[in-house]
Every structure is written in C-alpha cells, then in structure tokens.
Scaffold this motif. Structure first.
Motif, PDB file in Angstrom:
ATOM      1  N   THR A 169       0.832  -1.205   0.000  1.00  0.00           N
ATOM      2  CA  THR A 169       0.000   0.000   0.000  1.00  0.00           C
ATOM      3  C   THR A 169       0.864   1.251   0.000  1.00  0.00           C
ATOM      4  N   LEU A 170       1.935   1.213   0.747  1.00  0.00           N
ATOM      5  CA  LEU A 170       2.801   2.388   0.875  1.00  0.00           C
ATOM      6  C   LEU A 170       3.556   2.676  -0.418  1.00  0.00           C
ATOM      7  N   LEU A 171       3.797   1.649  -1.248  1.00  0.00           N
ATOM      8  CA  LEU A 171       4.516   1.865  -2.497  1.00  0.00           C
ATOM      9  C   LEU A 171       3.735   2.738  -3.472  1.00  0.00           C
ATOM     10  N   SER A 172       2.418   2.805  -3.303  1.00  0.00           N
ATOM     11  CA  SER A 172       1.596   3.653  -4.167  1.00  0.00           C
ATOM     12  C   SER A 172       1.079   4.881  -3.420  1.00  0.00           C
ATOM     13  N   CYS A 173       1.836   5.321  -2.419  1.00  0.00           N
ATOM     14  CA  CYS A 173       1.439   6.466  -1.605  1.00  0.00           C
ATOM     15  C   CYS A 173       1.433   7.738  -2.453  1.00  0.00           C
ATOM     16  N   PRO A 174       0.296   8.456  -2.569  1.00  0.00           N
ATOM     17  CA  PRO A 174       0.240   9.630  -3.451  1.00  0.00           C
ATOM     18  C   PRO A 174       1.071  10.810  -2.965  1.00  0.00           C
ATOM     19  N   GLU A 175       1.251  10.957  -1.647  1.00  0.00           N
ATOM     20  CA  GLU A 175       2.038  12.091  -1.159  1.00  0.00           C
ATOM     21  C   GLU A 175       3.526  11.766  -1.060  1.00  0.00           C
ATOM     22  N   ASN A 176       3.910  10.537  -1.422  1.00  0.00           N
ATOM     23  CA  ASN A 176       5.321  10.135  -1.451  1.00  0.00           C
ATOM     24  C   ASN A 176       5.560   9.304  -2.713  1.00  0.00           C
ATOM     25  N   ARG A 177       5.583   9.961  -3.845  1.00  0.00           N
ATOM     26  CA  ARG A 177       5.747   9.245  -5.106  1.00  0.00           C
ATOM     27  C   ARG A 177       7.065   8.477  -5.201  1.00  0.00           C
ATOM     28  N   PRO A 178       8.169   8.943  -4.582  1.00  0.00           N
ATOM     29  CA  PRO A 178       9.412   8.162  -4.683  1.00  0.00           C
ATOM     30  C   PRO A 178       9.312   6.757  -4.106  1.00  0.00           C
ATOM     31  N   PHE A 179       8.372   6.490  -3.186  1.00  0.00           N
ATOM     32  CA  PHE A 179       8.263   5.156  -2.604  1.00  0.00           C
ATOM     33  C   PHE A 179       8.024   4.088  -3.665  1.00  0.00           C
ATOM     34  N   LYS A 180       7.466   4.473  -4.807  1.00  0.00           N
ATOM     35  CA  LYS A 180       7.213   3.507  -5.878  1.00  0.00           C
ATOM     36  C   LYS A 180       8.501   2.868  -6.372  1.00  0.00           C
ATOM     37  N   GLU A 181       9.617   3.599  -6.286  1.00  0.00           N
ATOM     38  CA  GLU A 181      10.896   3.075  -6.747  1.00  0.00           C
ATOM     39  C   GLU A 181      11.386   1.908  -5.892  1.00  0.00           C
ATOM     40  N   LEU A 182      10.849   1.769  -4.680  1.00  0.00           N
ATOM     41  CA  LEU A 182      11.286   0.686  -3.787  1.00  0.00           C
ATOM     42  C   LEU A 182      10.800  -0.680  -4.251  1.00  0.00           C
ATOM     43  N   GLN A 183       9.973  -0.732  -5.280  1.00  0.00           N
ATOM     44  CA  GLN A 183       9.523  -2.017  -5.810  1.00  0.00           C
ATOM     45  C   GLN A 183      10.683  -2.866  -6.289  1.00  0.00           C
ATOM     46  N   ARG A 184      11.763  -2.234  -6.725  1.00  0.00           N
ATOM     47  CA  ARG A 184      12.889  -2.991  -7.288  1.00  0.00           C
ATOM     48  C   ARG A 184      13.608  -3.851  -6.255  1.00  0.00           C
ATOM     49  N   PHE A 185      13.355  -3.628  -4.954  1.00  0.00           N
ATOM     50  CA  PHE A 185      14.015  -4.431  -3.924  1.00  0.00           C
ATOM     51  C   PHE A 185      13.245  -5.705  -3.599  1.00  0.00           C
ATOM     52  N   GLY A 186      12.076  -5.880  -4.201  1.00  0.00           N
ATOM     53  CA  GLY A 186      11.391  -7.158  -4.120  1.00  0.00           C
ATOM     54  C   GLY A 186      10.514  -7.345  -2.889  1.00  0.00           C
ATOM     55  N   GLN A 187       9.785  -8.458  -2.926  1.00  0.00           N
ATOM     56  CA  GLN A 187       8.821  -8.757  -1.864  1.00  0.00           C
ATOM     57  C   GLN A 187       9.458  -8.933  -0.493  1.00  0.00           C
ATOM     58  N   PRO A 188      10.681  -9.510  -0.370  1.00  0.00           N
ATOM     59  CA  PRO A 188      11.279  -9.597   0.969  1.00  0.00           C
ATOM     60  C   PRO A 188      11.419  -8.234   1.657  1.00  0.00           C
ATOM     61  N   PHE A 189      11.581  -7.176   0.885  1.00  0.00           N
ATOM     62  CA  PHE A 189      11.619  -5.850   1.496  1.00  0.00           C
ATOM     63  C   PHE A 189      10.209  -5.329   1.776  1.00  0.00           C
ATOM     64  N   TRP A 190       9.268  -5.501   0.807  1.00  0.00           N
ATOM     65  CA  TRP A 190       7.907  -5.000   1.021  1.00  0.00           C
ATOM     66  C   TRP A 190       7.301  -5.563   2.298  1.00  0.00           C
ATOM     67  N   GLY A 191       7.585  -6.856   2.544  1.00  0.00           N
ATOM     68  CA  GLY A 191       7.003  -7.475   3.732  1.00  0.00           C
ATOM     69  C   GLY A 191       7.520  -6.913   5.039  1.00  0.00           C
ATOM     70  N   HIS A 192       8.588  -6.124   4.981  1.00  0.00           N
ATOM     71  CA  HIS A 192       9.159  -5.521   6.194  1.00  0.00           C
ATOM     72  C   HIS A 192       9.184  -3.997   6.087  1.00  0.00           C
ATOM     73  N   PHE A 193       8.196  -3.471   5.385  1.00  0.00           N
ATOM     74  CA  PHE A 193       8.099  -2.018   5.189  1.00  0.00           C
ATOM     75  C   PHE A 193       6.674  -1.594   5.524  1.00  0.00           C
ATOM     76  N   ARG A 194       6.535  -0.579   6.377  1.00  0.00           N
ATOM     77  CA  ARG A 194       5.198  -0.153   6.791  1.00  0.00           C
ATOM     78  C   ARG A 194       5.259   1.306   7.237  1.00  0.00           C
ATOM     79  N   ARG A 195       4.075   1.880   7.358  1.00  0.00           N
ATOM     80  CA  ARG A 195       3.973   3.250   7.852  1.00  0.00           C
ATOM     81  C   ARG A 195       2.926   3.314   8.954  1.00  0.00           C
ATOM     82  N   LYS A 196       3.275   4.030  10.020  1.00  0.00           N
ATOM     83  CA  LYS A 196       2.347   4.275  11.128  1.00  0.00           C
ATOM     84  C   LYS A 196       2.020   5.769  11.152  1.00  0.00           C
TER      85      LYS A 196
END
Length: 578
Positions: free
Chosen positions: A183-210
C-alpha cells in the motif's frame, strides 16, 4: 605467301584509315549542333547551377539552424532576478518545475544512452514529504529516541534486536492507521516510494507506515516523517545468496532512503561504538558522499561509570569513524542519553559525568530533527546539483577514455594496413610483371596471405581489447587529464572527493560495454557545456527560491493540523499551499 600476307595486311591498314576519318567526321557533325545548343543555353545552365548551389546552401543553413536550435536550452520558465526585487507567485511550484525540467531535459537524455542507466535511481519524484532517517546498531537507543520525540511509546525497545523492518512514522490529525508495504509503495504524497519495488517482496514485507494521533504536547510536527531502520548486526556466516542475511539488499535500501532524507541520525552504543561489519558497510557504501546530512550520536552515555570509560568509548568511535570517513578533522559527535534514563538509574548509581551537558546535547539533536523540514528544499537542490556534477564528471572522463581508445584503434589499423598492404602490393606487381609459371602459385600465395591477414587482424583486435582493460585499471590518470586545467593553480580537493564517488560508476560503465569501449555512445561537448550552464544559472535560481521558502516557513501562519504550511506573503506575492 609471305608477300600476300604483307600485301593484305597493308591493304587492311590502308583501308581502315579512311574509315576512321569518316567516323570522326560523323561524330563532329553530330556534336556540332549539340555544342551550338549548349552555347546558346549557357546562361540557362549557369542559372540552374547557381540555383542548385543556392538551394543546397539554404538547406545547409537550415540544417545548421535546426541543429543549433536543438542544442539551445528551452526553459519552460523565466529565470527571475529574485535578489534584486523580482518576485515569484508560488516559489514551491516554481522550484518543483525547475528541478523536474533539469532532470527531464539535462540528466535523463544522457543517462538513457549510458549502459544500465547509472543515474536512474538518483532522480527525484514529486511530491514527497520531508524525511529523517535513523540508523544505528541494535540496542543503540534508536526506538527509544523516536518514542521520546513522538511523546508516545510506539516502537518496541530492548537490548536484543526488536524491529526487523523499515517503519515510517508520521503524525496524523485525527486517527491512528497502519499501512503495509504494498500500500505504501503507491502512496500519493510520497511518489518516490514507488521506486522501492525494485528491492522485491522480501523488502515489502518488512516495510510499513504508522500514522499516529499524537498528544498535544508532542515535539513531532506535522508534515515530517521519521524512518526507523533495523538495527545493524553481523551474521556469523555470510554468503552472497543470503543478501546479508535479510533477503534483500540492505545496503542499497539504506542508500535509497539516505539519498532522499533531509537528515541522517547515526546512533552508536558505547558498548559497540561502530565496530560491527554491517555498520562499516553502511558508512562506506550506503552513506558515501552524504556526510553533509550526518548527525553522529554516541548515545546512552549515562551507562558509563567514569570519565575514563567515556574517553575510551568516545575515542573508539572517533577511531572507527576515521577509518571510513576520509577527513583529517574528526566529525562532530553528539554525546547524549535518552530522556527518562537518568530518572530510572538515579536511585541505583551516582553519576560522575556531566549529565546536564549531555541533556543539552540531546536538545540540540532534537532541534536538528525539527529543522529538517526547513532544510528539505535545500537538500533537494543539493541532490540535483550533485547528480549533475557527477554526470558531468562521468561524461568528461568517459570522453577522455574513448578518445584514447579510438586513437589506439586507428593507429593499430594504420600499422596493420601498412604491414599487410605493402608486401601484398609488391607481391602482386611481381606476379603480374615477372611470373611466367602456372597460375595456381599466385592463387595459393593469395589464399595463404589472406589467412595470414585474418590472423593478424584477430591479433590486433585482441591487442586492442587488452589495451581497453588496462585503461579501466588506469582511470585515475584519465581523471587527471580531463581536469588538468583545474589543477594548474589549486589542488581542487572537492573534485577529488567527488571522483572517489564517481570512479566506481565509470568503471562499471566501461566493464558493461559488450563489444568494445570505442562503440560506447560519446557525450558531445555541447551537452557537457549545457550542464555547466545549468549549474551556473539554474542552480543559483533554485537556491534563491529555497531562500524564499525558508522565509515563508519562518513567518507566522495559521497552520491547519495535518496540512502543509498556510499561505504566506513573500515579497508581496502569495506562496505556499493550503
């Protein structure tokens, strides 16, 4: 019989002479009218030649005009003299437009022609929220410091590693909410987060926002995000397929956040003051060239028993940093402890260290964090300028290497042609003039000589390839050659520091050339000149815009919680957004 042959031959020769004269007369009779027509149309022919020449010249001028027009910068904005009273209606929108244009018109076209697009991940996307990244060993007090900043215990704390992922913490005006990585990778107020897709699912699973509803007395402002990173540790066994034991490239992820951060807090524990291997990798690879954003902290100094222990911890950290930060001066190290620690420890021990001085340092660190928002656009400009200067250096050093290699190729081709062509011409003349034997001997000689030429050509090609490999190992001399003009009167230490960051990229580009370095696309001098022009004019204009924005942030504004700063008057114009 002999006389008959001679008589017939003489008659044949005599009879052919009138025939030749008759042929010449017929040709003259035919050419005469044609020549008369040409003389009559001489003026028209001259006019046609002149017209064709004029058209060709006009076409050349037009092509030159189009080519020079393509080289001319076409800015979608007007550079205003802000220092002398000119104003901009919306400095933030203007700054975003200028940075986006520099990336799209100057950086991307050159980057797209280089193997692997080395600057693709250095470019910025808008919008994105100001960010502070907190990095450190496990149990260095990162989460405790963040909890104190928030005024709420949200991050788990402990001596053992308690957090295995990257957590973004941000203040929310109405409620608490947690967003997962996808969800955070498509954050509209933080467009650069989309670039983090290249690090793969092992990173997405340990990335979150509170996003948190914080108490009214919290120090955490709206519009600022804090990134809590996993504690740096060492694995007992390291293998390449384990990616450092995390399943993703931790060093590159930290590098990505650090490049876009406005402040980087480096926290160290007195028990392990920068001695873990992963800490050294982060300092040398992830944070290389970003030391202007560093705030280095020796935390938890209240746990030290005496000034001797403090001196040992401080000296060990300074020694470790000197190994990875190539500077004579020791960087400023903030010595502090987390709020509340002295209350818990007071009944158990008596401190001989100056705790009040350490509290003051903690307040200074908090003030640096709160200033990160005002530094945001300055960091955007600095990042853009640094990318352009690195691209300029890559272009100039690559050009020097390519010119030397192409010269070597030409010299090898010329000497090869001379070595093979001269004997071939002599042999051909000898066979043509003096050889009276069978024809298969010249044919066999030619076939053998062709095979010899093919072998010499392969030998010369291998020699040129070996020469290319030697140039990759001798990049420092090409850097000195490309920037020799700057080293005439000064040492230009800033160029050498930048070269230490750029050199690995140049080496990777040269190794990535599939067939030969000579076929790498050459960046022409006019494109390098455009980079220089933008560094002189556009970057200065951006600095003035950032100064306007800092002035707007300093003015009192009726800010609404959870929104950007309210509209403020700057130089008689309205700036900012609601």
């Amino acid at each position: 019989d002999g006389r008959g042959l001679r008589t017939d031959g003489g008659q044949g020769c005599g009879s052919s002479r009138p025939a030749r004269q008759q042929g010449r007369a017929m040709a003259s009779s035919r050419l005469g009218p044609l020549l008369e027509q040409l003389k009559a149309q001489k003026g028209k022919l001259a006019a046609a030649v002149a017209g064709a020449t004029l058209i060709a010249g006009a076409g050349g001028v037009y092509l030159h005009w189009r080519h020079s027009r393509r080289r001319t910068l076409k800015r979608p904005f007007v550079i205003k003299d802000l220092a002398n009273g000119e104003s901009v209606e919306d400095p933030q929108a203007e700054l975003t437009k200028v940075v986006s244009w520099l990336q799209d018109a100057i950086i991307r076209p050159i980057d797209a022609r280089l193997p692997g697009r080395p600057f693709e991940h250095d470019l910025l996307a808008f919008p994105f929220t100001p960010m502070v990244v907190v990095v450190g060993n496990h149990s260095a007090g990162k989460s405790t410091f963040i909890n104190d900043l928030l005024g709420l215990k949200m991050q788990e704390t402990g001596v053992a590693p308690t957090d295995d992922g990257f957590t973004v913490l941000q203040r929310h005006p109405t409620r608490d909410e947690i967003e997962d990585g996808p969800t955070l990778l498509s954050c509209p107020e933080n467009r650069p987060f989309k670039e983090l897709q290249r690090f793969g699912q092992p990173f997405w699973g340990h990335f979150r926002r509170k996003r948190l509803l914080l108490p009214e007395n919290t120090m955490m402002p709206y519009g600022l995000q804090i990134v809590d990173t996993p504690g740096m540790i060492d694995m007992p066994v390291k293998t390449e397929h384990m990616a450092g034991g995390r399943g993703y490239n931790f060093i590159e992820v930290v590098r990505w956040f650090a490049k876009r951060a406005d402040l980087i807090l480096l926290l160290f524990d007195p028990d392990r003051p920068g001695t873990t291997g992963e800490s050294l990798d982060v300092l040398t690879r992830s944070l290389a060239g970003l030391d202007h954003k560093f705030v280095i902290i020796l935390n938890k100094v209240d746990q030290l028993d005496s000034s001797v222990d403090f001196a040992r911890a401080y000296g060990t950290l300074g020694w470790a940093l000197s190994k990875v930060i190539p500077r004579k001066d020791i960087p400023l190290i903030y010595t502090m402890f987390n709020a509340g620690a002295e209350v818990e420890g007071a009944p158990l021990r008596e401190h001989t260290l100056p705790l009040e001085a350490f509290r003051k340092k903690r307040r200074e660190v908090v003030a640096e964090v709160l200033r990160a928002k005002s530094r945001h656009f300055d960091n955007v400009i600095t990042s853009t300028e640094d990318t352009m200067r690195q691209l300029q250096m890559v272009a100039q050093v690559l050009g020097a290497v390519q010119r030397r290699i192409r010269t070597q190729y030409k010299e090898a081709a010329i000497w090869g042609l001379l070595a093979l062509g001269t004997p071939a011409l002599l042999a051909a003349k000898m066979f043509y003039d003096k050889w009276t034997g069978t024809r298969w001997v010249p044919a066999a000689f030619g076939t053998g000589y062709a095979c010899l030429g093919f072998g010499i050509q392969r030998l010369l090609r291998e020699y040129c390839r070996q020469f290319e490999r030697l140039q990759v190992a001798d990049l420092d001399s090409y850097f000195e050659e490309a920037y020799a003009w700057y080293f005439i009167h000064v040492d230009a230490e800033d160029l050498r520091v930048r070269w230490a960051t750029v050199r690995p990229r140049v080496a990777s580009l040269l190794r990535a050339a599939s067939s030969s370095l000579a076929v790498l696309p050459e960046i022409p001098a006019w494109e390098v000149a455009r980079i220089n022009e933008c560094l002189e004019k556009d970057i200065w204009y951006l600095r003035l815009l950032a100064k306007l924005l800092r002035g707007a942030d300093a003015l009192p504004a009726e800010a609404v919680p959870g929104t950007l700063p309210a509209r403020a008057e700057v130089n008689g114009k309205v700036s900012g957004k609601k």
